[in-house]
Design a protein around this motif. Structure first.
Motif, mmCIF file in Angstrom:
data_model
loop_
_atom_site.group_PDB
_atom_site.id
_atom_site.type_symbol
_atom_site.label_atom_id
_atom_site.label_comp_id
_atom_site.label_asym_id
_atom_site.label_seq_id
_atom_site.Cartn_x
_atom_site.Cartn_y
_atom_site.Cartn_z
ATOM 1 N N ALA A 40 0.551 -0.939 0.238
ATOM 2 C CA ALA A 40 0.076 0.225 0.386
ATOM 3 C C ALA A 40 1.331 1.586 -0.153
ATOM 4 C CB ALA A 40 -1.423 0.150 0.928
ATOM 5 N N ASN A 41 2.435 1.333 0.782
ATOM 6 C CA ASN A 41 3.089 1.955 0.491
ATOM 7 C C ASN A 41 3.200 3.041 -0.447
ATOM 8 O OD1 ASN A 41 2.765 2.994 3.459
ATOM 9 N ND2 ASN A 41 3.832 1.532 4.017
ATOM 10 N N ALA A 42 4.083 1.652 -1.285
ATOM 11 C CA ALA A 42 4.858 2.001 -2.769
ATOM 12 C C ALA A 42 3.735 2.495 -3.536
ATOM 13 C CB ALA A 42 5.064 0.063 -3.256
ATOM 14 N N VAL A 43 2.032 1.729 -3.652
ATOM 15 C CA VAL A 43 1.583 2.354 -4.447
ATOM 16 C C VAL A 43 1.408 3.563 -4.087
ATOM 17 C CG1 VAL A 43 -1.418 2.199 -5.676
ATOM 18 C CG2 VAL A 43 0.073 0.513 -5.016
ATOM 19 N N LYS A 44 1.381 3.976 -2.328
ATOM 20 C CA LYS A 44 0.866 5.404 -2.440
ATOM 21 C C LYS A 44 2.041 6.792 -3.073
ATOM 22 C CE LYS A 44 -0.485 6.160 1.427
ATOM 23 N NZ LYS A 44 -0.429 6.551 3.090
ATOM 24 N N ALA A 45 3.252 5.928 -2.938
ATOM 25 C CA ALA A 45 4.381 6.313 -3.368
ATOM 26 C C ALA A 45 4.165 7.082 -4.894
ATOM 27 C CB ALA A 45 5.857 5.988 -3.126
ATOM 28 N N GLU A 46 4.035 5.955 -5.476
ATOM 29 C CA GLU A 46 3.723 5.868 -6.962
ATOM 30 C C GLU A 46 2.339 7.124 -7.932
ATOM 31 O OE1 GLU A 46 6.220 4.408 -8.866
ATOM 32 O OE2 GLU A 46 6.633 4.536 -7.218
ATOM 33 N N LEU A 47 2.050 6.800 -7.132
ATOM 34 C CA LEU A 47 0.266 7.523 -6.923
ATOM 35 C C LEU A 47 0.591 9.120 -6.497
ATOM 36 C CD1 LEU A 47 -2.460 6.201 -5.755
ATOM 37 C CD2 LEU A 47 -2.754 6.413 -8.250
ATOM 38 N N GLY A 48 1.793 9.462 -5.553
ATOM 39 C CA GLY A 48 2.426 10.269 -5.268
ATOM 40 C C GLY A 48 2.534 11.288 -6.258
ATOM 41 N N LYS A 49 3.613 10.473 -7.279
ATOM 42 C CA LYS A 49 4.186 11.002 -8.406
ATOM 43 C C LYS A 49 3.024 11.306 -9.601
ATOM 44 C CE LYS A 49 8.062 7.914 -7.727
ATOM 45 N NZ LYS A 49 8.997 6.601 -7.565
ATOM 46 N N LEU A 50 2.486 11.042 -9.481
ATOM 47 C CA LEU A 50 1.404 11.046 -10.945
ATOM 48 C C LEU A 50 0.526 12.525 -10.825
ATOM 49 C CD1 LEU A 50 -0.205 7.747 -11.287
ATOM 50 C CD2 LEU A 50 1.277 8.988 -12.872
ATOM 51 N N ALA A 51 0.356 12.216 -9.250
ATOM 52 C CA ALA A 51 -0.231 13.686 -8.743
ATOM 53 C C ALA A 51 1.004 14.982 -8.828
ATOM 54 C CB ALA A 51 -0.577 13.519 -7.300
ATOM 55 N N PHE A 52 1.559 15.029 -8.457
ATOM 56 C CA PHE A 52 3.130 15.790 -8.583
ATOM 57 C C PHE A 52 3.277 16.353 -10.285
ATOM 58 C CE2 PHE A 52 7.528 17.499 -8.765
ATOM 59 C CZ PHE A 52 7.407 18.286 -8.433
ATOM 60 N N VAL A 53 3.792 15.187 -10.526
ATOM 61 C CA VAL A 53 3.009 16.204 -12.302
ATOM 62 C C VAL A 53 3.000 16.477 -12.780
ATOM 63 C CG1 VAL A 53 4.758 15.513 -14.557
ATOM 64 C CG2 VAL A 53 5.498 14.431 -12.607
ATOM 65 N N PRO A 54 1.612 16.333 -13.080
ATOM 66 C CA PRO A 54 0.375 17.199 -13.319
ATOM 67 C C PRO A 54 -0.274 17.972 -13.014
ATOM 68 C CG PRO A 54 -0.279 15.105 -13.747
ATOM 69 C CD PRO A 54 0.766 15.117 -12.792
ATOM 70 N N ALA A 55 0.608 18.590 -11.481
ATOM 71 C CA ALA A 55 -0.230 19.262 -10.505
ATOM 72 C C ALA A 55 0.797 20.801 -11.129
ATOM 73 C CB ALA A 55 0.078 19.419 -9.725
ATOM 74 N N ARG A 56 2.415 20.680 -11.348
ATOM 75 C CA ARG A 56 2.920 21.803 -12.023
ATOM 76 C C ARG A 56 3.193 21.571 -14.201
ATOM 77 N NH1 ARG A 56 3.518 19.670 -7.287
ATOM 78 N NH2 ARG A 56 4.141 21.164 -5.290
ATOM 79 N N ALA A 57 2.612 20.761 -14.320
ATOM 80 C CA ALA A 57 3.483 20.923 -15.254
ATOM 81 C C ALA A 57 2.016 21.604 -16.173
ATOM 82 C CB ALA A 57 3.231 19.030 -16.184
ATOM 83 N N GLY A 58 1.103 22.376 -16.396
ATOM 84 C CA GLY A 58 0.139 22.699 -17.661
ATOM 85 C C GLY A 58 0.037 21.744 -18.328
ATOM 86 N N PRO A 59 -0.882 22.151 -19.082
ATOM 87 C CA PRO A 59 -1.002 22.121 -20.644
ATOM 88 C C PRO A 59 -0.722 21.752 -21.183
ATOM 89 C CG PRO A 59 -2.381 24.118 -20.642
ATOM 90 C CD PRO A 59 -1.064 23.695 -19.030
ATOM 91 N N PRO A 60 -0.505 20.815 -22.027
ATOM 92 C CA PRO A 60 0.371 20.853 -23.235
ATOM 93 C C PRO A 60 0.691 22.117 -23.601
ATOM 94 C CG PRO A 60 -0.773 19.082 -22.268
ATOM 95 C CD PRO A 60 -1.037 19.578 -22.130
ATOM 96 N N ALA A 61 1.917 22.304 -25.055
ATOM 97 C CA ALA A 61 2.073 23.419 -25.611
ATOM 98 C C ALA A 61 0.994 23.025 -26.868
ATOM 99 C CB ALA A 61 3.581 23.824 -26.004
ATOM 100 N N SER A 62 0.692 22.565 -26.762
ATOM 101 C CA SER A 62 -0.470 21.993 -28.952
ATOM 102 C C SER A 62 -1.538 22.313 -27.569
ATOM 103 C CB SER A 62 -0.063 20.159 -28.822
ATOM 104 O OG SER A 62 -0.527 19.442 -27.701
ATOM 105 N N TRP A 63 -2.425 22.566 -26.803
ATOM 106 C CA TRP A 63 -3.407 22.827 -26.737
ATOM 107 C C TRP A 63 -3.608 24.303 -26.654
ATOM 108 C CZ3 TRP A 63 -4.664 19.500 -21.032
ATOM 109 C CH2 TRP A 63 -4.929 18.724 -22.089
ATOM 110 N N THR A 64 -2.748 25.421 -26.206
ATOM 111 C CA THR A 64 -2.441 26.939 -25.951
ATOM 112 C C THR A 64 -2.641 27.884 -27.821
ATOM 113 O OG1 THR A 64 -0.263 26.953 -25.958
ATOM 114 C CG2 THR A 64 -1.110 26.520 -24.251
#
Length: 64
Positions: A40-64
Motif C-alpha cells: 500500500a505504501n509503494a502504491v501511494k508513493a507512485e500515486l504521489g508522483k502521478l499527482a505531482f507532475v500534472p499539478a505543475r506541468a499545466g496543459p501541453p504546449a499543443s493546447w495553447t
C-alpha cells in the motif's frame, strides 16, 4: 520554446534540483525512482508522483 519558460516555471524546474526535506532527496531523483513493490505504501508513493507532475506541468504546449 523559450516563451514557454515563464519565471514561475523556471522556479519550479529549479525546485526539482533542491532537496525536499519531506522526502529527503530531490524531486528529480524521487520522480526517477522505480516502484519499490506492491504494498500500500509503494502504491501511494507512485500515486504521489502521478499527482505531482500534472499539478505543475499545466496543459501541453499543443493546447495553447
Amino acid at each position: 520554446m523559450r516563451h514557454l519558460l515563464t519565471p514561475k516555471l523556471m522556479g519550479e524546474l529549479d525546485g526539482l534540483l533542491s532537496v525536499d526535506s519531506s522526502i529527503r532527496t530531490t524531486r528529480l531523483n524521487w520522480l526517477s525512482k522505480e516502484a519499490t513493490g506492491d504494498s500500500a505504501n509503494a502504491v501511494k508513493a507512485e500515486l504521489g508522483k502521478l499527482a505531482f507532475v500534472p499539478a505543475r506541468a499545466g496543459p501541453p504546449a499543443s493546447w495553447t
